[in-house]
Design a protein around this motif. Structure first.
Motif, PDB file in Angstrom:
ATOM      1  N   VAL A 271       0.861  -1.187   0.000  1.00  0.00           N
ATOM      2  CA  VAL A 271       0.000   0.000   0.000  1.00  0.00           C
ATOM      3  C   VAL A 271       0.893   1.232   0.000  1.00  0.00           C
ATOM      4  O   VAL A 271       2.033   1.191   0.466  1.00  0.00           O
ATOM      5  CB  VAL A 271      -0.964   0.039   1.202  1.00  0.00           C
ATOM      6  CG1 VAL A 271      -1.950  -1.117   1.170  1.00  0.00           C
ATOM      7  CG2 VAL A 271      -0.234   0.080   2.511  1.00  0.00           C
ATOM      8  N   VAL A 272       0.353   2.330  -0.530  1.00  0.00           N
ATOM      9  CA  VAL A 272       1.053   3.614  -0.570  1.00  0.00           C
ATOM     10  C   VAL A 272       0.182   4.608   0.181  1.00  0.00           C
ATOM     11  O   VAL A 272      -1.027   4.697  -0.062  1.00  0.00           O
ATOM     12  CB  VAL A 272       1.270   4.083  -2.027  1.00  0.00           C
ATOM     13  CG1 VAL A 272       1.933   5.446  -2.066  1.00  0.00           C
ATOM     14  CG2 VAL A 272       2.085   3.057  -2.802  1.00  0.00           C
ATOM     15  N   ILE A 273       0.801   5.342   1.104  1.00  0.00           N
ATOM     16  CA  ILE A 273       0.064   6.314   1.912  1.00  0.00           C
ATOM     17  C   ILE A 273       0.794   7.650   1.897  1.00  0.00           C
ATOM     18  O   ILE A 273       1.913   7.762   1.397  1.00  0.00           O
ATOM     19  CB  ILE A 273      -0.123   5.819   3.369  1.00  0.00           C
ATOM     20  CG1 ILE A 273       1.236   5.619   4.057  1.00  0.00           C
ATOM     21  CG2 ILE A 273      -0.940   4.541   3.404  1.00  0.00           C
ATOM     22  CD1 ILE A 273       1.154   5.387   5.558  1.00  0.00           C
ATOM     23  N   LEU A 274       0.154   8.647   2.475  1.00  0.00           N
ATOM     24  CA  LEU A 274       0.737   9.966   2.649  1.00  0.00           C
ATOM     25  C   LEU A 274       2.062   9.852   3.400  1.00  0.00           C
ATOM     26  O   LEU A 274       2.186   9.024   4.302  1.00  0.00           O
ATOM     27  CB  LEU A 274      -0.252  10.819   3.453  1.00  0.00           C
ATOM     28  CG  LEU A 274       0.163  12.222   3.838  1.00  0.00           C
ATOM     29  CD1 LEU A 274       0.321  13.085   2.598  1.00  0.00           C
ATOM     30  CD2 LEU A 274      -0.886  12.822   4.757  1.00  0.00           C
ATOM     31  N   ARG A 275       3.037  10.667   3.056  1.00  0.00           N
ATOM     32  CA  ARG A 275       4.325  10.607   3.749  1.00  0.00           C
ATOM     33  C   ARG A 275       4.165  11.128   5.173  1.00  0.00           C
ATOM     34  O   ARG A 275       4.085  12.324   5.420  1.00  0.00           O
ATOM     35  CB  ARG A 275       5.398  11.406   3.018  1.00  0.00           C
ATOM     36  CG  ARG A 275       6.767  11.243   3.687  1.00  0.00           C
ATOM     37  CD  ARG A 275       7.909  11.687   2.812  1.00  0.00           C
ATOM     38  NE  ARG A 275       7.783  13.016   2.301  1.00  0.00           N
ATOM     39  CZ  ARG A 275       8.337  14.096   2.830  1.00  0.00           C
ATOM     40  NH1 ARG A 275       9.052  14.008   3.919  1.00  0.00           N
ATOM     41  NH2 ARG A 275       8.164  15.269   2.271  1.00  0.00           N
ATOM     42  N   ASP A 276       4.078  10.187   6.088  1.00  0.00           N
ATOM     43  CA  ASP A 276       3.970  10.458   7.516  1.00  0.00           C
ATOM     44  C   ASP A 276       4.591   9.247   8.210  1.00  0.00           C
ATOM     45  O   ASP A 276       3.972   8.185   8.264  1.00  0.00           O
ATOM     46  CB  ASP A 276       2.496  10.627   7.908  1.00  0.00           C
ATOM     47  CG  ASP A 276       2.324  10.984   9.375  1.00  0.00           C
ATOM     48  OD1 ASP A 276       2.801  10.203  10.233  1.00  0.00           O
ATOM     49  OD2 ASP A 276       1.720  12.025   9.663  1.00  0.00           O
ATOM     50  N   SER A 277       5.789   9.401   8.706  1.00  0.00           N
ATOM     51  CA  SER A 277       6.506   8.237   9.239  1.00  0.00           C
ATOM     52  C   SER A 277       5.800   7.618  10.442  1.00  0.00           C
ATOM     53  O   SER A 277       5.795   6.402  10.599  1.00  0.00           O
ATOM     54  CB  SER A 277       7.957   8.589   9.583  1.00  0.00           C
ATOM     55  OG  SER A 277       8.017   9.603  10.556  1.00  0.00           O
ATOM     56  N   LYS A 278       5.173   8.426  11.287  1.00  0.00           N
ATOM     57  CA  LYS A 278       4.439   7.864  12.441  1.00  0.00           C
ATOM     58  C   LYS A 278       3.207   7.095  11.969  1.00  0.00           C
ATOM     59  O   LYS A 278       2.892   6.033  12.494  1.00  0.00           O
ATOM     60  CB  LYS A 278       4.019   8.973  13.420  1.00  0.00           C
ATOM     61  CG  LYS A 278       5.178   9.590  14.151  1.00  0.00           C
ATOM     62  CD  LYS A 278       5.794   8.610  15.109  1.00  0.00           C
ATOM     63  CE  LYS A 278       6.876   9.281  15.911  1.00  0.00           C
ATOM     64  NZ  LYS A 278       7.668   8.333  16.671  1.00  0.00           N
TER      65      LYS A 278
END
Length: 162
Positions: free
Chosen positions: A136-143
């Motif tokens: 899956v690909v998500i918004l860049r947010d490491s947490k």
């Protein structure tokens, strides 16, 4: 051009790996069951994973300046015992929609998922334990990526129990 990626193994809490059978694991699952008013760990993990996928969805609005911005939306379900179904919906600003359904057989897989959040670009990805390609690909947010990878790791482990 040099590309740098941060890769993390999960589940991680305060820099230490969490054992699936630990007290912390039991508290995590209990907390999710309570949060989602779920009757089982699997139900809670599916609800939590889908909520995280919705919260951290990579949408056109976060892709300013990108050549081909698209919404990437995912929904998880359990198709059959030991199989995770992943529904991917990709929406273009022009109105075009592409839907892809994939199944991931969890038996024999390492349940500890990895995620990458490159310093450049708008996204993070959770790697498939099968081939290392993006699951899956998500918004860049490491947490957010860390929490999603943790929830998915627990979900895969739960599905491996049958």
């Amino acid at each position: 051009m040099v590309s740098l990626f941060c890769t993390f193994a999960t589940p991680l809490v305060a820099g230490e790996s969490v054992e699936f059978g630990s007290d912390e694991s039991a508290r995590y699952l209990s907390g999710l069951r309570e949060l989602y008013l779920a009757s089982s760990d699997r139900e809670a993990l599916l609800a939590h994973s889908n909520e995280l996928l919705d919260t951290y969805a990579l949408r056109v609005a976060y892709q300013v300046g990108q050549a081909n911005p698209q919404d990437f939306l995912y929904t998880l379900s359990v198709a059959t015992p030991g199989e995770l179904r992943i529904r991917e919906e990709v929406r273009a600003p022009s109105g075009g929609v592409a839907v892809r359904n994939r199944s991931l057989s969890v038996f024999g897989l390492d349940p500890y998922l990895q995620y990458q959040c490159p310093p450049q670009g708008p996204s993070c990805s959770i790697s498939s334990p099968v081939d290392g390609l993006p699951l899956v690909v998500i918004l860049r947010d490491s947490k957010g990526a860390e929490e999603l990878a943790k929830a998915l790791s627990f979900l895969i482990r739960n599905l491996q129990k049958g």
